[in-house]
Design a protein around this motif. Structure first.
Motif, PDB file in Angstrom:
ATOM      1  N   UNK A 138       7.901  11.785  -2.183  1.00 16.99           N
ATOM      2  CA  UNK A 138       6.736  12.232  -2.950  1.00 16.99           C
ATOM      3  C   UNK A 138       5.467  12.177  -2.122  1.00 16.99           C
ATOM      4  N   UNK A 139       5.276  11.084  -1.390  1.00 18.52           N
ATOM      5  CA  UNK A 139       4.086  10.962  -0.557  1.00 18.52           C
ATOM      6  C   UNK A 139       4.120  11.964   0.584  1.00 18.52           C
ATOM      7  N   UNK A 140       5.307  12.194   1.145  1.00 20.19           N
ATOM      8  CA  UNK A 140       5.417  13.191   2.216  1.00 20.19           C
ATOM      9  C   UNK A 140       5.046  14.572   1.675  1.00 20.19           C
ATOM     10  N   UNK A 141       5.491  14.871   0.467  1.00 18.21           N
ATOM     11  CA  UNK A 141       5.124  16.142  -0.162  1.00 18.21           C
ATOM     12  C   UNK A 141       3.610  16.234  -0.335  1.00 18.21           C
ATOM     13  N   UNK A 142       3.009  15.173  -0.863  1.00 16.16           N
ATOM     14  CA  UNK A 142       1.581  15.178  -1.187  1.00 16.16           C
ATOM     15  C   UNK A 142       0.719  15.335   0.069  1.00 16.16           C
TER      16      UNK A 142
ATOM     17  N   UNK B 228       5.507   9.613  -9.837  1.00 12.46           N
ATOM     18  CA  UNK B 228       5.309   9.874 -11.270  1.00 12.46           C
ATOM     19  C   UNK B 228       4.107  10.779 -11.525  1.00 12.46           C
ATOM     20  N   UNK B 229       3.111  10.753 -10.638  1.00 13.02           N
ATOM     21  CA  UNK B 229       1.953  11.650 -10.796  1.00 13.02           C
ATOM     22  C   UNK B 229       2.377  13.098 -10.627  1.00 13.02           C
ATOM     23  N   UNK B 230       3.364  13.341  -9.770  1.00 13.98           N
ATOM     24  CA  UNK B 230       3.825  14.702  -9.499  1.00 13.98           C
ATOM     25  C   UNK B 230       5.099  15.056 -10.270  1.00 13.98           C
ATOM     26  N   UNK B 231       5.446  14.225 -11.255  1.00 14.87           N
ATOM     27  CA  UNK B 231       6.604  14.490 -12.139  1.00 14.87           C
ATOM     28  C   UNK B 231       7.938  14.483 -11.395  1.00 14.87           C
ATOM     29  N   UNK B 232       8.075  13.555 -10.466  1.00 14.53           N
ATOM     30  CA  UNK B 232       9.316  13.331  -9.704  1.00 14.53           C
ATOM     31  C   UNK B 232       9.741  14.586  -8.931  1.00 14.53           C
ATOM     32  N   UNK B 233       8.994  14.939  -7.894  1.00 10.97           N
ATOM     33  CA  UNK B 233       9.342  16.135  -7.098  1.00 10.97           C
ATOM     34  C   UNK B 233      10.660  16.014  -6.352  1.00 10.97           C
TER      35      UNK B 233
ATOM     36  N   UNK C   9      -7.030  10.202   1.526  1.00  9.81           N
ATOM     37  CA  UNK C   9      -7.007  11.641   1.232  1.00  9.81           C
ATOM     38  C   UNK C   9      -5.995  11.963   0.140  1.00  9.81           C
ATOM     39  N   UNK C  10      -4.789  11.380   0.252  1.00 12.42           N
ATOM     40  CA  UNK C  10      -3.733  11.651  -0.736  1.00 12.42           C
ATOM     41  C   UNK C  10      -4.143  11.186  -2.131  1.00 12.42           C
ATOM     42  N   UNK C  11      -4.653   9.968  -2.236  1.00 10.89           N
ATOM     43  CA  UNK C  11      -4.969   9.406  -3.551  1.00 10.89           C
ATOM     44  C   UNK C  11      -6.206  10.050  -4.165  1.00 10.89           C
ATOM     45  N   UNK C  12      -7.237  10.304  -3.360  1.00 17.29           N
ATOM     46  CA  UNK C  12      -8.467  10.888  -3.888  1.00 17.29           C
ATOM     47  C   UNK C  12      -8.307  12.370  -4.218  1.00 17.29           C
ATOM     48  N   UNK C  13      -7.327  13.011  -3.611  1.00 15.98           N
ATOM     49  CA  UNK C  13      -7.060  14.419  -3.904  1.00 15.98           C
ATOM     50  C   UNK C  13      -5.820  14.589  -4.770  1.00 15.98           C
ATOM     51  N   UNK C  14      -5.349  13.501  -5.365  1.00 15.06           N
ATOM     52  CA  UNK C  14      -4.114  13.561  -6.155  1.00 15.06           C
ATOM     53  C   UNK C  14      -4.235  14.489  -7.356  1.00 15.06           C
ATOM     54  N   UNK C  15      -5.443  14.606  -7.930  1.00 13.45           N
ATOM     55  CA  UNK C  15      -5.620  15.529  -9.060  1.00 13.45           C
ATOM     56  C   UNK C  15      -5.394  16.975  -8.631  1.00 13.45           C
ATOM     57  N   UNK C  16      -5.940  17.330  -7.462  1.00 17.82           N
ATOM     58  CA  UNK C  16      -5.743  18.679  -6.932  1.00 17.82           C
ATOM     59  C   UNK C  16      -4.266  18.924  -6.646  1.00 17.82           C
ATOM     60  N   UNK C  17      -3.614  17.943  -6.001  1.00 15.13           N
ATOM     61  CA  UNK C  17      -2.187  18.080  -5.672  1.00 15.13           C
ATOM     62  C   UNK C  17      -1.356  18.239  -6.938  1.00 15.13           C
ATOM     63  N   UNK C  18      -1.633  17.396  -7.940  1.00 16.13           N
ATOM     64  CA  UNK C  18      -0.852  17.437  -9.181  1.00 16.13           C
ATOM     65  C   UNK C  18      -1.066  18.750  -9.919  1.00 16.13           C
TER      66      UNK C  18
ATOM     67  N   UNK D 183       0.825  -1.211   0.000  1.00 15.17           N
ATOM     68  CA  UNK D 183       0.000   0.000   0.000  1.00 15.17           C
ATOM     69  C   UNK D 183       0.860   1.261   0.000  1.00 15.17           C
ATOM     70  N   UNK D 184       1.812   1.334   0.934  1.00 15.42           N
ATOM     71  CA  UNK D 184       2.620   2.548   1.058  1.00 15.42           C
ATOM     72  C   UNK D 184       3.612   2.701  -0.088  1.00 15.42           C
ATOM     73  N   UNK D 185       4.325   1.635  -0.419  1.00 15.02           N
ATOM     74  CA  UNK D 185       5.292   1.741  -1.506  1.00 15.02           C
ATOM     75  C   UNK D 185       4.579   2.009  -2.829  1.00 15.02           C
ATOM     76  N   UNK D 186       3.404   1.403  -3.001  1.00 17.15           N
ATOM     77  CA  UNK D 186       2.628   1.666  -4.209  1.00 17.15           C
ATOM     78  C   UNK D 186       2.240   3.128  -4.306  1.00 17.15           C
ATOM     79  N   UNK D 187       1.834   3.724  -3.174  1.00 15.19           N
ATOM     80  CA  UNK D 187       1.494   5.147  -3.157  1.00 15.19           C
ATOM     81  C   UNK D 187       2.717   6.004  -3.439  1.00 15.19           C
ATOM     82  N   UNK D 188       3.849   5.622  -2.851  1.00 17.89           N
ATOM     83  CA  UNK D 188       5.096   6.356  -3.109  1.00 17.89           C
ATOM     84  C   UNK D 188       5.407   6.404  -4.602  1.00 17.89           C
ATOM     85  N   UNK D 189       5.325   5.252  -5.252  1.00 20.12           N
ATOM     86  CA  UNK D 189       5.654   5.184  -6.680  1.00 20.12           C
ATOM     87  C   UNK D 189       4.635   5.959  -7.513  1.00 20.12           C
ATOM     88  N   UNK D 190       3.340   5.793  -7.180  1.00 14.96           N
ATOM     89  CA  UNK D 190       2.298   6.487  -7.929  1.00 14.96           C
ATOM     90  C   UNK D 190       2.456   8.002  -7.829  1.00 14.96           C
TER      91      UNK D 190
END
Length: 459
Positions: free
Chosen positions: A103-107, A30-35, A425-434, A20-27
Motif C-alpha cells: 500500500x505504501x509503495x503504491x501511495x 485501509x485509507x486506500x481500501x486495501x489496494x 509527502x505520503x501522509x500529507x497527500x493521502x487525501x489526494x491519493x485516496x 513509523x513505517x509499519x504504521x504508515x503501511x497499515x494506515x
C-alpha cells in the motif's frame, strides 16, 4: 566512531522505524481500501505495453529497474540475519511487512508520478522531491530528501554491493591472491557498470529487463529444488515459523528468549529494509514509466514488493528454516548462517548462493545509480550527471578493494533518514491519493488518461 554509527543505525532500524513505517503501511492499506486486492491487475499491467504515453521507458522496464535496486544481498544474507537474531518467526513478520508494504509503495509511487515534470529534452523526472515541492510546496524538504538519497546511493547502492561481489569472487577463487582477485573483480565490475549507466535510464532499464527476470527465476528454481530435497521438513518448518512468530526463539547464538517483541522487530525491520516500501526510492524510476495515469504505474510498483518480500524473502526464509531442521547442529552455529546453510545442500547450494549474491548485488548497483543520478540532477542540474556517473564508477572500484567498516552503518543511517521526508509527502497527500485512487481503481477508470481526468473532474 564505528561503534557509535552502529548504535545509531541499530536505533533507527529498531522500533522507531518499525513503528513509523509499519504504521504508515497499515494506515495506507485501509485509507486506500486495501489496494492489495488488485495484485493480479498490477501484475497484468506490468506486462501491458503503454506505447505513445508520456514517459521514457515501459511499465515493465521501470518495474525491472526498481526490482534491480530492491532485490539485493539483503534478500539472502538479511533474511538469515533476521532468523539468527530474532528466530524463525521473523520470516512470518517479514512476510506480513511485504503484504502491508504494498500500500505504501503504491501511495509513494502515485504521487511520484502525479507530480513529475518534463525536462527541456523531453525526459520525465519525478519522485518524493517533486511531490514535496509541487504537492506540498516544501522544496527545502525535497532538497533534503535528494541529498540523503544521493549519499545513501553511494553507500547501500554502490560500495557495499561492490564489496559483496568482490568478497564472493575471492571466496570462489581461493587459489588466487585475495587482494589481486578483488582488484581484478573491481576493475571488470567498474567497466561493466560504466558501459551500462552511460546510456541513462533507457540503457539501465534495458539491461535490468533482461537480468532481473533471469536472476529471480534462477534463484527461485534453485530454492524450489532445495525445498524438494527438504520436503519432509516443509510443513514442520511452516509450523515452527508460525508458532515462533508469537513466542520468539533466536537461532545461532542470537538473543534467545527475547519473545514476540524481539522476533517481530527483526522480521519487520528486515522486511522494511528489503522491499524499501516507504523509503521513496522506487517512485524516482516509476516516474519515468510510460503510463496514461498515475494509478496504473503505482499498481505496477506495488507488485514489486510482492516479488521482493512475499516471494523471494519468504522462499529464502523457508529454505534456511527447513535446512536448519534437517541439520539441527547448524542451530548452534554463530557464524554466517547463510553460507553454512547453503554449504549443506549438495550440488546446487553454493553455486546458487554465489549466483544470487553476484547478480543481486550487481543489479542493485545499476538500479541505485539511477536513483542517485536523478537526486543529483534535482540538486545541481543536468550538468552534474556526468560527474556523478564518473564518481559512481570510481566508487564501484574503491568499494571492491577496500574494507568498508563504517560505510555500512552510514549507508543504513542515510537509508533510514530518506524515509522521513518521503512519508511526510505520503501522509500529507493521502487525501489526494485516496480520492484519485477511488476514481481510477475502485470506480474502474484505470484505462482513462490523466489529462481527461483533470479536465473533466478537476481535483
Amino acid at each position: 566512531m564505528e561503534a557509535v554509527l552502529n548504535d545509531i543505525s541499530g536505533f533507527l532500524w529498531g522500533w522507531p522505524m518499525v513503528i513509523i513505517l509499519l504504521g504508515t503501511h497499515l494506515f495506507m492499506t485501509f485509507r486506500l481500501k486495501i489496494p492489495q486486492r488488485k495484485l493480479f491487475t498490477a501484475i497484468k499491467l506490468s506486462v501491458t505495453k503503454e506505447d505513445g504515453q508520456k514517459g521514457d521507458v515501459s511499465p515493465f522496464a521501470a518495474l525491472a529497474t526498481a526490482l534491480a535496486a530492491t532485490i539485493g544481498t539483503g534478500n539472502i544474507v538479511g533474511v538469515a540475519t533476521a532468523i539468527t537474531l530474532g528466530g524463525p518467526g521473523a520470516v512470518l513478520w517479514c512476510w506480513f511487512t511485504g503484504i502491508f508494504g504494498m500500500s505504501t509503495k503504491y501511495a509513494e509511487s502515485f504521487i511520484g508520478i502525479k507530480y513529475r515534470v518534463r525536462t527541456s529534452d523531453g525526459m520525465m523526472l519525478g519522485g518524493p522531491m517533486y511531490a514535496l515541492e509541487k504537492g506540498l510546496k516544501m522544496k527545502w524538504l525535497g532538497t533534503l530528501f535528494a541529498i540523503l538519497t544521493s549519499l545513501a546511493a553511494f553507500g547501500i547502492g554502490n560500495s557495499v554491493q561492490a564489496n559483496a561481489i568482490s568478497e564472493n569472487v575471492s571466496e570462489m577463487l581461493p587459489f588466487w591472491n585475495p587482494q589481486t582477485t578483488k582488484v581484478v573483480a573491481g576493475f571488470i565490475m567498474s567497466l561493466l557498470v560504466g558501459v551500462v549507466i552511460i546510456g541513462g535510464v533507457k540503457s539501465i532499464s534495458k539491461i535490468c529487463t533482461r537480468l532481473v527476470p533471469f536472476m529471480a527465476l534462477f534463484y527461485i528454481l534453485g530454492c524450489l529444488y532445495i525445498l524438494i530435497v527438504n520436503h519432509d521438513y516443509i510443513l514442520p518448518a511452516i509450523s515452527w515459523i508460525c508458532e515462533d512468530a508469537f513466542t520468539g526463539q533466536a537461532v545461532g547464538g542470537g538473543a534467545a528468549g527475547g519473545g514476540i517483541m524481539l522476533v517481530a522487530r527483526y522480521g519487520i525491520a528486515r522486511g522494511l529494509f528489503s522491499n524499501e516500501a516507504g523509503m521513496g526510492s522506487e517512485p524516482i524510476v516509476a516516474a519515468a514509466a510510460q503510463t496514461r495515469n498515475p494509478a496504473r504505474q503505482a499498481l505496477v510498483s506495488s507488485s514489486g514488493v510482492f516479488w521482493d518480500t512475499v516471494v523471494i524473502c519468504a522462499m529464502t526464509g523457508l529454505v534456511i528454516v527447513t535446512t536448519l531442521m534437517a541439520n539441527p547442529s547448524l542451530q548452534n552455529e554463530t557464524g554466517l548462517l547463510t553460507k553454512k546453510v547453503f554449504e549443506t545442500i549438495p550440488y546446487v547450494g553454493m553455486p546458487l548462493l554465489s549466483f544470487g549474491m553476484l547478480t543481486f548485488a550487481f543489479s542493485t548497483i545499476l538500479g541505485w545509480s539511477y536513483y542517485g543520478e536523478r537526486s543529483m540532477e534535482y540538486l545541481a542540474g543536468k550538468k552534474s550527471i556526468k560527474f556523478y556517473r564518473v564518481a559512481w564508477v570510481i566508487l564501484v572500484f574503491v568499494g571492491s578493494v577496500m574494507s568498508l567498516g563504517m560505510v555500512w552503518s552510514l549507508a543504513e543511517i542515510m537509508n533510514a533518514l530518506m524515509a522521513l521526508p518521503n512519508l511526510i509527502a505520503v501522509l500529507f497527500l493521502s487525501n489526494v491519493i485516496a480520492r484519485e485512487t477511488n476514481y481510477y481503481v475502485w470506480k474502474k477508470n484505470l484505462h482513462e488518461h490523466e489529462d481527461e481526468r483533470n479536465n473533466n473532474n478537476p481535483v
